[in-house]
Design a protein around this motif. Structure first.
Motif, mmCIF file in Angstrom:
data_model
loop_
_atom_site.group_PDB
_atom_site.id
_atom_site.type_symbol
_atom_site.label_atom_id
_atom_site.label_comp_id
_atom_site.label_asym_id
_atom_site.label_seq_id
_atom_site.Cartn_x
_atom_site.Cartn_y
_atom_site.Cartn_z
ATOM 1 N N ALA A 53 0.830 -1.029 -0.033
ATOM 2 C CA ALA A 53 0.080 -0.096 0.063
ATOM 3 C C ALA A 53 0.778 1.463 -0.015
ATOM 4 O O ALA A 53 0.542 2.348 -0.357
ATOM 5 N N GLY A 54 2.129 1.039 0.517
ATOM 6 C CA GLY A 54 3.078 2.356 0.453
ATOM 7 C C GLY A 54 2.585 3.522 1.472
ATOM 8 O O GLY A 54 2.957 4.472 1.244
ATOM 9 N N THR A 55 2.078 3.142 2.531
ATOM 10 C CA THR A 55 1.586 3.831 3.446
ATOM 11 C C THR A 55 2.301 3.961 4.818
ATOM 12 O O THR A 55 1.820 4.660 5.831
ATOM 13 N N LEU A 56 3.366 2.927 5.078
ATOM 14 C CA LEU A 56 4.016 2.691 6.148
ATOM 15 C C LEU A 56 4.750 4.047 6.432
ATOM 16 O O LEU A 56 5.388 4.613 5.401
ATOM 17 N N PRO A 57 4.861 4.583 7.716
ATOM 18 C CA PRO A 57 5.528 5.915 7.852
ATOM 19 C C PRO A 57 7.032 5.659 7.519
ATOM 20 O O PRO A 57 7.698 4.487 7.743
ATOM 21 N N VAL A 58 7.817 6.722 6.820
ATOM 22 C CA VAL A 58 8.970 6.572 6.682
ATOM 23 C C VAL A 58 9.809 7.094 7.632
ATOM 24 O O VAL A 58 9.525 7.807 8.437
ATOM 25 N N LEU A 59 10.901 6.157 7.778
ATOM 26 C CA LEU A 59 11.991 6.374 8.823
ATOM 27 C C LEU A 59 13.034 7.317 8.172
ATOM 28 O O LEU A 59 13.726 6.691 7.345
ATOM 29 N N ASP A 60 13.779 8.165 9.013
ATOM 30 C CA ASP A 60 15.161 8.743 8.596
ATOM 31 C C ASP A 60 16.058 7.991 8.858
ATOM 32 O O ASP A 60 16.663 7.830 10.268
ATOM 33 N N ALA A 61 16.796 7.554 7.981
ATOM 34 C CA ALA A 61 17.974 6.457 8.176
ATOM 35 C C ALA A 61 19.195 7.065 8.809
ATOM 36 O O ALA A 61 19.951 6.433 9.160
ATOM 37 N N ALA A 62 19.441 8.389 8.517
ATOM 38 C CA ALA A 62 20.435 8.972 9.100
ATOM 39 C C ALA A 62 20.946 8.824 10.387
ATOM 40 O O ALA A 62 20.265 9.245 11.480
ATOM 41 N N GLY A 63 21.923 8.331 10.669
ATOM 42 C CA GLY A 63 22.122 8.033 12.313
ATOM 43 C C GLY A 63 21.587 7.002 12.961
ATOM 44 O O GLY A 63 21.762 6.896 14.111
ATOM 45 N N LEU A 64 20.693 6.525 12.240
ATOM 46 C CA LEU A 64 19.907 5.140 12.930
ATOM 47 C C LEU A 64 20.507 3.873 12.765
ATOM 48 O O LEU A 64 20.848 3.414 11.821
ATOM 49 N N ARG A 65 20.546 3.706 14.109
ATOM 50 C CA ARG A 65 21.417 2.034 14.065
ATOM 51 C C ARG A 65 20.556 0.890 13.600
ATOM 52 O O ARG A 65 19.249 0.970 13.745
ATOM 53 N N ILE A 66 21.265 0.082 12.856
ATOM 54 C CA ILE A 66 20.393 -1.071 12.649
ATOM 55 C C ILE A 66 20.832 -2.504 13.440
ATOM 56 O O ILE A 66 22.173 -2.355 13.742
ATOM 57 N N GLY A 67 19.932 -2.613 13.742
ATOM 58 C CA GLY A 67 19.971 -4.010 14.902
ATOM 59 C C GLY A 67 20.236 -5.207 14.128
ATOM 60 O O GLY A 67 19.945 -5.223 12.926
ATOM 61 N N PRO A 68 20.080 -6.438 14.739
ATOM 62 C CA PRO A 68 20.145 -7.529 14.203
ATOM 63 C C PRO A 68 18.674 -7.692 13.674
ATOM 64 O O PRO A 68 17.631 -7.232 14.433
ATOM 65 N N PRO A 69 18.481 -8.407 12.710
ATOM 66 C CA PRO A 69 16.924 -8.306 12.254
ATOM 67 C C PRO A 69 16.152 -9.441 12.768
ATOM 68 O O PRO A 69 15.098 -9.567 12.247
ATOM 69 N N LEU A 70 16.271 -10.023 13.890
ATOM 70 C CA LEU A 70 15.794 -10.941 14.354
ATOM 71 C C LEU A 70 15.553 -10.738 15.637
ATOM 72 O O LEU A 70 17.075 -10.801 16.308
#
Length: 285
Positions: A53-70
């Motif tokens: 649907a493309g309606t999910l809120p966008v997150l600002d990836a700048a400076g955002l830590r990526i954790g384990p995906p699980l």
């Protein structure tokens, strides 16, 4: 789908990387990316519908830590000596059956988190691996096809290993595999429908910009489906369990003396085709 978790360690929230490469917030749809989600077809369908649907809120990836995906990983089962070229470089005979050992879930960190060289370590080594994430409870499966049918998705894993602890200190391999930070995972969990052939993926790893490993899952002695089937004969696999499926040639242990084991200040980068890329700075524990 490319599912991931973002935020500070211990407080990650679920997210999705859409087809355009935009990072979107999933926390309004599901509470986390974990075994509970992967086992729930209705919840996964809601995630897919929200993504389409493309309606999910966008997150600002700048400076955002990526954790384990699980989140809330049950167990991590690892397969040793599972590539023909890696067995050759270490002088080992290809095993007649998969070599199985375990890593504790608390070794898992994010794909770009710091990796620590343990105190007293002289032989900390790198290993790029394809990680398999289980989506359905698996007991005593009858075929490799059944094994593949129980896979929810795939991710990049770095099976960091201390070779002296692993090989020279007696006992099992586990002592060299379970040090703090020894299993960076991610950045994404890519659902199985986006990986039509897990035996046709390239794997690469660089240390300080120098290519060390350049392999393919086609070299696996025991392919993914067979690994899942085999492991399910000895232990029950549950949604959210992970299997690290081995590493190709190019590890430090397989190189001439003086072997270039990892030291504080080194930078390791690794990737698996279609599953994303990791980058870790190495520091002393």
């Amino acid at each position: 789908m490319k599912l991931l978790r973002v935020g500070t360690a211990g407080a990650e929230r679920p997210a999705l990387l859409d087809a355009d490469g935009t990072l979107r917030d999933l926390s309004g749809v599901v509470p986390d990316v974990d075994g509970t989600l992967l086992a729930d077809e209705e919840a996964l369908a809601r995630v897919r519908a929200a993504a389409d649907a493309g309606t999910l809120p966008v997150l600002d990836a700048a400076g955002l830590r990526i954790g384990p995906p699980l989140g809330r990983i049950g167990k991590i089962v690892c397969i040793g000596l599972n590539y023909h070229d890696h067995a050759r470089e270490t002088g080992a005979e290809p095993p007649a059956e998969p070599v199985v050992f375990m890593k504790a879930p608390d070794t898992v960190v994010g794909p770009d988190d710091t990796v620590l060289v343990p105190r007293g370590s002289r032989k900390t080594d790198w290993e790029v691996e394809l990680a398999v994430v289980i989506g359905r409870t698996a007991r005593c499966l009858g075929s490799a096809a059944d094994g593949l049918a129980h896979v929810a998705g795939y991710a990049v894993a770095h099976d960091v290993s201390e070779r002296e602890f692993q090989i020279e200190r007696g006992g099992t391999w586990d002592k060299g595999k379970n040090c703090e930070t020894f299993n960076p995972l991610g950045p994404w969990l890519v659902t199985a429908d986006e990986v039509p052939d897990p035996q046709a993926l390239s794997l690469r790893l660089w240390v300080n910009g120098e290519l060390k490993q350049n392999g393919t899952t086609a070299e696996q002695i025991f392919p993914v489906g067979e690994v899942v089937r085999y492991v399910s004969r000895f232990m029950t696999l549950y949604p959210g369990d992970v299997i690290n499926t081995g590493t190709p040639a190019g590890v430090a242990m397989g190189q001439p003396e003086p072997k270039p084991y990892l030291r504080a200040g080194d930078v390791v980068e690794l990737e698996v085709e279609g599953l994303g890329r990791q980058r870790q700075e190495i520091k002393d524990a």
